[in-house]
Design an enzyme around this catalytic site. Structure first.
Site, short mmCIF file in Angstrom:
data_model
loop_
_atom_site.label_atom_id
_atom_site.label_comp_id
_atom_site.label_asym_id
_atom_site.label_seq_id
_atom_site.Cartn_x
_atom_site.Cartn_y
_atom_site.Cartn_z
N CYS A 62 99.48 21.94 -1.23
CA CYS A 62 100.44 23.03 -1.36
C CYS A 62 100.71 23.78 -0.06
O CYS A 62 101.51 23.35 0.76
CB CYS A 62 99.98 24.01 -2.46
SG CYS A 62 101.35 24.98 -3.16
N LYS A 66 91.61 22.20 0.75
CA LYS A 66 92.79 22.96 1.15
C LYS A 66 92.50 23.72 2.45
O LYS A 66 91.51 24.43 2.55
CB LYS A 66 93.21 23.94 0.04
CG LYS A 66 94.57 24.58 0.23
CD LYS A 66 94.96 25.36 -1.02
CE LYS A 66 96.36 25.92 -0.93
NZ LYS A 66 96.77 26.62 -2.17
N GLU A 86 98.14 20.02 -7.77
CA GLU A 86 97.02 20.88 -7.38
C GLU A 86 96.43 21.54 -8.62
O GLU A 86 97.14 21.94 -9.53
CB GLU A 86 97.56 21.96 -6.43
CG GLU A 86 96.57 23.04 -6.02
CD GLU A 86 97.23 24.15 -5.22
OE1 GLU A 86 96.50 24.91 -4.54
OE2 GLU A 86 98.48 24.27 -5.24
#
Length: 634
Positions: free
Chosen positions: A176, A124, A42
């Site tokens: 993540c 995300k 990321e």
């Protein structure tokens, strides 16, 4: 069969030029090894913790341009990487051009197209807003985009389809926090599975080290792979990043899980590594022999994180020499052993600064430590300077302009203690460090920082608070580990480990008489820990409730029976509790706000990880009622 390269890289925050160069080198290596896919972490191009650099449009454009370089390099290989993505035509909640924390999938020199999704990259979904994380300050999430588009978030969680050797593979790309979804209303893994098929999940991350976190990560990600019967690849960064007040290490530990949730390979922690694995999505990676995961909840991991973090932070600020105030006590001894191993003893100067209150015992221990470590060493007594300061303050008249009356300031024994601490740090250590060509350390531990048992501009000064996320008992554990496992000899004298902890600033702290700190570490370490590290932070109401119920030691995790030994009556227990709570929320907090950056290893470190306002101490109604009830029966 897919040959996949895990690009566990040292991401340098705020340096997209250096990160891109490293990525291009890794892509070249992976292509040479005939890898089909290479996966980077990321925010691999810009870094993750870069503060409000995200508000610099020129920096954002630079990140976009470097991203194009990576896309162009995706020839003969599929490249998956994290970068900032910008929609310059739309605005975020802050009124600036809309930015996304994005995952890019590139192949044949361009991004893999998908007409079903509004952008040629994935976004995300879940933005963490706890601990050190503050994603919503700068980035627009997939959940917000779904609201704009008047769609369900789940409908936008779509696999990315690539072709390798003429065969299609469907990749479930998440970023993540998307994998840590237990407390969110959206489950990205489940949504991707529902919108599948998914042949392989890929989680690109920038996840800081916390003691024991990788053990939990393995449990969570293993469960996801097992529940979906789909292999999962997790790629994390290594290196050091900070948010100003708290310094974080990133341990990597990039891992591949087969469809049964078993670990089949992982990268070593705290090391940049290009790891390869041949994975057949059709059999879910079951052809690989499972491997045991390394335990990261032990003193070895703690040492590794601290040593690595110091090294990275020193490199970031280009510091090659360090001065340490060596008192003969455990904290400065552990600091000295850490820095000597990292910088070399010739670049570490230990300074013993005795006053009339310092015992020959601790002075000898400081000298012995320097000899054992082979560090540079000097002794500079401070009593003459302290006496001069006291004389100047006490003998100088203070005049009231209105009536011309004069008076003199009274220096108490407590003020005398602080004068000694400040003379050592603000005058001597600062001057010596500048002359030596380095910086001086802050040796305060977490117990001291919690209640302000350190002097502002004195022993709470320095360029980095290396031990400030370790409770006192952990400092002792680290001392033993340094002796037995790192140096394999007694560099920290056993007498330093055995002696009573003491600041040696007054006759009441005479170590040879067994007099030391007012903090009773076997109990207060655990009490203080409940104030800051518990997910539901404990307050005096919780502590007093547990005390009354007889469950306090179990709740705190301290030694059984210690509370009754220390506090024969409830009155003494309550007095002690309120003393430390008032300091924690009062003077301790005022000092913490001005303390050096803290190197984080625990589940909650001081600084920007644990955000505090100077509001003073507060006692709930329930606490006051319970206190009155308990004391009325005494």
């Amino acid at each position: 069969m897919l040959k996949i390269a895990l690009g566990q890289m040292d991401v340098i925050p705020g340096r997209p030029d250096l990160n891109t160069k490293k990525m291009l080198d890794m892509i070249h290596q992976a292509r040479t090894q005939q890898a089909d896919i290479i996966v980077f972490p990321e925010m691999a191009i810009p870094g993750y913790l870069i503060g409000d650099m995200w508000e610099q449009q020129s920096f954002i454009r630079d990140c976009e341009a470097f991203g194009q370089d990576i896309i162009a390099a995706a020839a003969g290989i599929c490249v998956i990487f994290g970068n900032v993505a910008v929609d310059w035509e739309k605005r975020g909640d802050d009124g600036r051009p809309r930015k996304y924390n994005a995952c890019f999938v590139a192949q044949n020199g361009k991004l893999v197209p998908d007409h079903r999704f509004p952008y040629p990259f994935r976004i995300k979904t879940l933005h963490p807003n706890y601990r050190e994380f503050d994603d919503t300050r700068h980035f627009y999430s997939l959940r917000k985009l779904a609201l704009d588009l008047k769609q369900d978030t789940e409908s936008l969680l779509l696999p990315v389809t690539i072709k390798v050797s003429g065969k299609e593979y469907h990749l479930g790309c998440i970023i993540c926090e998307d994998g840590w979804n237990d407390d969110y209303t959206v489950d990205p893994i489940a949504a991707l599975a529902a919108n599948g098929p998914v042949d392989l999940y890929i989680n690109i991350s920038s996840s800081p080290f916390t003691l024991g976190k990788n053990n939990k990560r393995n449990r969570v990600f293993s469960s996801q792979a097992r529940d979906t019967a789909t292999p999962l690849i997790y790629v994390n960064t290594v290196g050091g990043q900070n948010n100003g007040k708290t310094v974080y290490t990133f341990d990597g530990f990039s891992t591949v899980y087969n469809c049964a949730g078993e670990i089949i390979t992982y990268c070593p922690p705290f090391r940049e590594k290009l790891e390869y694995i041949e994975l057949d999505p059709e059999n879910g990676g079951l052809n690989h022999i499972p491997v045991a995961a390394a335990d990261d909840n032990n003193i070895s991991s703690m040492y590794q994180a601290i040593s690595y973090g110091i090294n990275k932070f020193l490199s970031t600020i280009n510091m090659k020499k360090v001065v340490i105030g060596a008192s003969g006590g455990i904290d400065s001894a552990v600091s000295a052993a850490l820095y000597a191993k990292i910088l070399g003893p010739e670049n570490v100067l230990l300074v013993n600064m005795p006053s009339k209150y310092n015992s020959q015992t601790t002075k000898d221990l400081a000298a012995q430590l320097a000899a054992n470590l082979r560090c540079l060493y000097t002794v500079i007594p401070i009593q003459e300077a302290v006496d001069l300061t006291i004389s100047q303050i006490s003998q100088t008249a203070v005049v009231c302009p209105a009536n011309k009356k004069t008076h003199h300031l009274n220096i108490t024994p407590f003020i005398t203690e602080n004068i000694q601490a400040r003379d050592r740090s603000s005058r001597l250590l600062a001057g010596i460090a500048a002359t030596f060509g380095g910086g001086f350390t802050c040796n305060a531990n977490k117990s001291e920082l919690t209640v302000g048992y350190s002097t502002l501009y004195g022993d709470q000064a320095g360029f980095l608070a290396t031990l400030a996320d370790l409770w006192k008992h952990q400092v002792y554990q680290l001392a033993g580990y340094l002796n037995s496992c790192i140096y394999e000899e007694e560099v920290i004298p056993q007498a330093t480990i055995d002696i009573v902890p003491s600041a040696e600033l007054s006759p009441d702290q005479a170590v040879d008489e067994g007099k030391g700190d007012p903090i009773i570490y076997p109990y207060h370490d655990y009490l203080f820990r409940s104030f800051i590290e518990y997910w539901h932070k404990a307050t005096p109401e919780d502590i007093l409730t547990w005390y009354q119920e007889g469950s306090l030691e179990e709740k705190l995790g301290c030694e059984a029976g210690i509370v009754s030994r220390l506090f024969p009556s409830p009155k003494e227990f309550i007095t002690d509790l309120e003393r430390w709570w008032n300091l924690y929320a009062g003077m301790g907090l005022a000092k913490r706000i001005q303390s050096p950056p803290v190197l984080a290893v625990s589940r909650r470190a001081y600084g920007f990880d644990h955000r505090e306002a100077q509001n003073g101490s507060y006692y709930t109604r329930a606490y006051n009622n319970l206190k009155a009830k308990i004391l009325s029966t005494c």
